[in-house]
Write a protein that holds these residues in place. Structure first.
Motif, PDB file in Angstrom:
ATOM      1  N   ALA A  26       0.868  -1.180   0.000  1.00  0.00           N
ATOM      2  CA  ALA A  26       0.000   0.000   0.000  1.00  0.00           C
ATOM      3  C   ALA A  26       0.900   1.224   0.000  1.00  0.00           C
ATOM      4  N   GLU A  27       0.625   2.170  -0.886  1.00  0.00           N
ATOM      5  CA  GLU A  27       1.444   3.373  -0.953  1.00  0.00           C
ATOM      6  C   GLU A  27       0.772   4.510  -0.208  1.00  0.00           C
ATOM      7  N   LEU A  28       1.597   5.245   0.514  1.00  0.00           N
ATOM      8  CA  LEU A  28       1.138   6.376   1.299  1.00  0.00           C
ATOM      9  C   LEU A  28       2.204   7.460   1.231  1.00  0.00           C
ATOM     10  N   GLN A  29       1.782   8.684   1.028  1.00  0.00           N
ATOM     11  CA  GLN A  29       2.709   9.805   1.069  1.00  0.00           C
ATOM     12  C   GLN A  29       2.504  10.496   2.412  1.00  0.00           C
ATOM     13  N   ALA A  30       3.565  10.551   3.214  1.00  0.00           N
ATOM     14  CA  ALA A  30       3.448  11.124   4.555  1.00  0.00           C
ATOM     15  C   ALA A  30       4.361  12.327   4.715  1.00  0.00           C
ATOM     16  N   GLU A  31       3.822  13.369   5.324  1.00  0.00           N
ATOM     17  CA  GLU A  31       4.648  14.498   5.728  1.00  0.00           C
ATOM     18  C   GLU A  31       5.474  14.051   6.918  1.00  0.00           C
ATOM     19  N   TYR A  32       6.677  14.553   7.020  1.00  0.00           N
ATOM     20  CA  TYR A  32       7.538  14.221   8.146  1.00  0.00           C
ATOM     21  C   TYR A  32       7.497  15.405   9.116  1.00  0.00           C
ATOM     22  N   ALA A  33       6.979  15.161  10.306  1.00  0.00           N
ATOM     23  CA  ALA A  33       6.882  16.227  11.309  1.00  0.00           C
ATOM     24  C   ALA A  33       8.256  16.450  11.918  1.00  0.00           C
ATOM     25  N   PRO A  34       8.799  17.641  11.803  1.00  0.00           N
ATOM     26  CA  PRO A  34      10.106  17.902  12.406  1.00  0.00           C
ATOM     27  C   PRO A  34      10.064  17.629  13.911  1.00  0.00           C
ATOM     28  N   PRO A  35      11.181  17.173  14.479  1.00  0.00           N
ATOM     29  CA  PRO A  35      11.202  16.880  15.917  1.00  0.00           C
ATOM     30  C   PRO A  35      10.717  18.058  16.759  1.00  0.00           C
ATOM     31  N   ALA A  36      10.237  17.742  17.923  1.00  0.00           N
ATOM     32  CA  ALA A  36       9.758  18.683  18.945  1.00  0.00           C
ATOM     33  C   ALA A  36       8.588  19.528  18.453  1.00  0.00           C
ATOM     34  N   ARG A  37       8.825  20.684  17.871  1.00  0.00           N
ATOM     35  CA  ARG A  37       7.750  21.620  17.512  1.00  0.00           C
ATOM     36  C   ARG A  37       6.755  21.004  16.536  1.00  0.00           C
ATOM     37  N   GLY A  38       7.255  20.358  15.491  1.00  0.00           N
ATOM     38  CA  GLY A  38       6.364  19.734  14.514  1.00  0.00           C
ATOM     39  C   GLY A  38       5.574  18.592  15.125  1.00  0.00           C
ATOM     40  N   ARG A  39       6.208  17.870  16.037  1.00  0.00           N
ATOM     41  CA  ARG A  39       5.533  16.760  16.700  1.00  0.00           C
ATOM     42  C   ARG A  39       4.428  17.288  17.600  1.00  0.00           C
ATOM     43  N   GLU A  40       4.654  18.408  18.244  1.00  0.00           N
ATOM     44  CA  GLU A  40       3.632  19.005  19.104  1.00  0.00           C
ATOM     45  C   GLU A  40       2.439  19.484  18.290  1.00  0.00           C
ATOM     46  N   ARG A  41       2.686  20.058  17.130  1.00  0.00           N
ATOM     47  CA  ARG A  41       1.625  20.626  16.302  1.00  0.00           C
ATOM     48  C   ARG A  41       0.907  19.557  15.482  1.00  0.00           C
ATOM     49  N   GLY A  42       1.658  18.664  14.863  1.00  0.00           N
ATOM     50  CA  GLY A  42       1.066  17.576  14.083  1.00  0.00           C
ATOM     51  C   GLY A  42       0.022  18.045  13.097  1.00  0.00           C
ATOM     52  N   LEU A  43      -1.145  17.441  13.129  1.00  0.00           N
ATOM     53  CA  LEU A  43      -2.238  17.775  12.207  1.00  0.00           C
ATOM     54  C   LEU A  43      -3.264  18.715  12.843  1.00  0.00           C
TER      55      LEU A  43
END
Length: 112
Positions: A3-20
């Motif tokens: 199964a193919e999926l295109q995923a954004e990579y959340a930058p560590p810390a800040r991106g992980r906190e914000r997510g979607l």
């Protein structure tokens, strides 16, 4: 199967906190990948995220160790059953639709 999926990579810390957070839609076959700094049980929540999502927790080799469904805007904290290095969030039901379960392997993870 594959199964193919295109995923954004959340930058560590800040991106992980914000997510979607704040997003009102996520296109089909898209998601967001989070990398945790340490390999242990990790938790997610949906505060300020109005999308119904499913999440896969992955070990260091990219093997699915747990799958959970996440309720929109919920403050409930949902944790992995096993230690994880990554979490992959997608539209709710995507993993089931693709026949992906615990033990499946995800390829193409950055830095792996």
């Amino acid at each position: 199967g594959v199964a193919e999926l295109q995923a954004e990579y959340a930058p560590p810390a800040r991106g992980r906190e914000r997510g979607l957070m704040g997003r009102t839609e996520l296109p089909a076959n898209r998601g967001m990948l989070f990398r945790f700094d340490d390999f242990r049980r990790h938790c997610l929540w949906m505060k300020d995220t109005p999308l119904p999502l499913s999440a896969a927790f992955l070990d260091e080799a990219g093997r699915v160790v747990d799958l959970i469904d996440l309720e929109p805007l919920s403050k409930a904290i949902r944790c992995s059953r096993e230690p994880a290095r990554y979490a992959l969030e997608v539209n709710r039901g995507w993993f089931a639709e693709q026949g992906i379960g615990v033990g499946a392997r995800v390829q193409g993870i950055p830095g792996q």
